[in-house]
Design a protein around this motif. Structure first.
Motif, mmCIF file in Angstrom:
data_model
loop_
_atom_site.group_PDB
_atom_site.id
_atom_site.type_symbol
_atom_site.label_atom_id
_atom_site.label_comp_id
_atom_site.label_asym_id
_atom_site.label_seq_id
_atom_site.Cartn_x
_atom_site.Cartn_y
_atom_site.Cartn_z
ATOM 1 N N LEU A 1 140.054 55.689 97.714
ATOM 2 C CA LEU A 1 139.037 56.859 98.099
ATOM 3 C C LEU A 1 140.019 58.159 97.789
ATOM 4 C CD1 LEU A 1 137.301 55.576 101.330
ATOM 5 C CD2 LEU A 1 136.018 56.563 98.969
ATOM 6 N N ILE A 2 139.303 59.015 96.910
ATOM 7 C CA ILE A 2 139.858 60.266 96.973
ATOM 8 C C ILE A 2 139.098 61.567 97.071
ATOM 9 C CG2 ILE A 2 141.170 59.506 94.753
ATOM 10 C CD1 ILE A 2 139.290 60.832 92.826
ATOM 11 N N TRP B 1 139.303 66.104 84.284
ATOM 12 C CA TRP B 1 137.924 64.930 84.357
ATOM 13 C C TRP B 1 137.787 64.598 85.696
ATOM 14 C CZ3 TRP B 1 138.397 59.733 85.640
ATOM 15 C CH2 TRP B 1 137.159 58.991 85.616
ATOM 16 N N ILE B 2 138.856 64.229 86.425
ATOM 17 C CA ILE B 2 138.618 63.728 87.887
ATOM 18 C C ILE B 2 138.080 64.926 88.414
ATOM 19 C CG2 ILE B 2 139.693 63.381 90.057
ATOM 20 C CD1 ILE B 2 141.684 61.518 88.298
ATOM 21 N N ARG B 3 138.707 66.313 88.717
ATOM 22 C CA ARG B 3 138.119 67.492 89.512
ATOM 23 C C ARG B 3 136.797 67.884 89.174
ATOM 24 N NH1 ARG B 3 143.861 67.846 89.335
ATOM 25 N NH2 ARG B 3 144.833 68.410 91.349
ATOM 26 N N LYS B 4 136.428 67.975 87.860
ATOM 27 C CA LYS B 4 135.225 68.175 87.333
ATOM 28 C C LYS B 4 134.087 67.013 87.967
ATOM 29 C CE LYS B 4 136.269 71.110 83.510
ATOM 30 N NZ LYS B 4 136.109 71.467 82.054
ATOM 31 N N THR B 5 134.529 65.977 87.917
ATOM 32 C CA THR B 5 133.507 64.914 88.325
ATOM 33 C C THR B 5 133.135 64.665 89.825
ATOM 34 O OG1 THR B 5 134.195 63.461 86.195
ATOM 35 C CG2 THR B 5 132.859 62.215 88.292
ATOM 36 N N ILE B 6 134.338 64.905 90.755
ATOM 37 C CA ILE B 6 133.932 64.933 91.892
ATOM 38 C C ILE B 6 133.481 66.339 92.560
ATOM 39 C CG2 ILE B 6 135.491 62.846 92.230
ATOM 40 C CD1 ILE B 6 137.681 64.819 93.328
ATOM 41 N N ASN B 7 133.802 67.413 91.895
ATOM 42 C CA ASN B 7 133.490 68.779 92.294
ATOM 43 C C ASN B 7 132.530 69.322 91.112
ATOM 44 O OD1 ASN B 7 135.060 68.888 94.888
ATOM 45 N ND2 ASN B 7 136.703 68.733 93.555
#
Length: 261
Positions: A60-61, A254-260
């Motif tokens: 969980l991030i 990619w991670i930051r744009k997807t979750i935020n």
């Protein structure tokens, strides 16, 4: 940390098939290690209409997003997440209904997939693991999983699943040896994996195994990688293991744009 642990790519079938292809054979389990707790660690179960289900790990991030390995879910599968593996009482498994977000190489015709993000149907009250501090990359990391915790006497890998989470520390090493092994022994796997951005880990008596894929590779309360695959599918602890590198700028963005969004 005392004990030993062995890592490999890391999809654990709930039924054992007599024949497996090379790609699947490269995805194994954690050997050895000590029992541990990671509240953010998630057990993932992929269910398919035909064929065995499989197990992976995830982290969980955020309150709704799980980071894992893209190969943990094949076409036609339905993913379930168990967030209560550390709690006393009945396990609580939820179905992932949202479409998986998968990081795909720019040349999508090659099917080059990397990490995967799964969105829970509702927010979790579990404290998530922090994303990496890439200004200070670690020299040692902790690996974890529910895969096999021992090998055979001759160091051959064997099927297995641990009833509890096991963790171990491993040193961050150059990926040159692993890259050479893939080129010489597994050229088809190298063709698929060589474009990915990984860093490697290897220490005496420590390795990953089937069932450990997707588990977080962490240091000092932050996640720096995702367990992806091993260098030797037949023997434990003889080659470095590969972890998806979350400090790679493309992955991190990619991670930051997807979750935020």
């Amino acid at each position: 940390m005392a004990g030993t642990l062995c890592l490999v790519p890391l999809l654990l079938p709930l039924c054992i098939s007599v024949t497996v292809n090379t790609e699947v054979a490269l995805q194994k389990r954690i050997i050895g290690g000590d029992e541990c707790e990671r509240q953010y660690h998630v057990q993932l179960r992929a269910v398919y209409p035909h064929g065995p289900s499989s197990l992976c790990g995830g982290s969980l991030i955020s309150d709704r997003w799980i980071l894992t390995a893209a190969h943990c879910l094949k076409p036609g599968g339905i993913m379930f997440a168990n967030l209560s593996v550390h709690q006393v009482g009945p396990e609580q498994e939820v179905q992932i209904t949202a479409e998986a977000e998968i990081y795909t190489d720019k040349d999508t015709s090659t099917g080059r997939v990397h990490d995967m993000l799964l969105q829970l149907p509702s927010s979790s009250d579990v404290q998530p693991i922090k994303l990496p501090d890439c200004d200070e990359p670690p020299k040692r990391v902790e690996i974890a999983g529910y895969g096999a915790i021992t090998g055979l006497a001759n160091e051959k890998r064997k099927p297995g699943k641990s009833p509890s989470l096991h963790c171990a520390e491993t040193e961050v090493v150059s990926c040159t040896e692993l890259n050479d092994i893939l080129q010489k022994k597994f050229p088809e796997v190298h063709r698929v994996k060589s474009y990915q951005h990984w860093f490697c880990g290897q220490s005496p008596g420590k390795d990953i195994c089937r069932g450990d894929s997707g588990g977080g590779v962490v240091h000092n309360g932050r996640i720096y990688g995702v367990s992806s695959f091993v260098g030797d599918p037949d023997f434990v602890c003889r080659a470095p293991a590969a972890f998806m590198d979350l400090c790679d700028p493309e992955y991190a963005d990619w991670i930051r744009k997807t979750i935020n969004p």
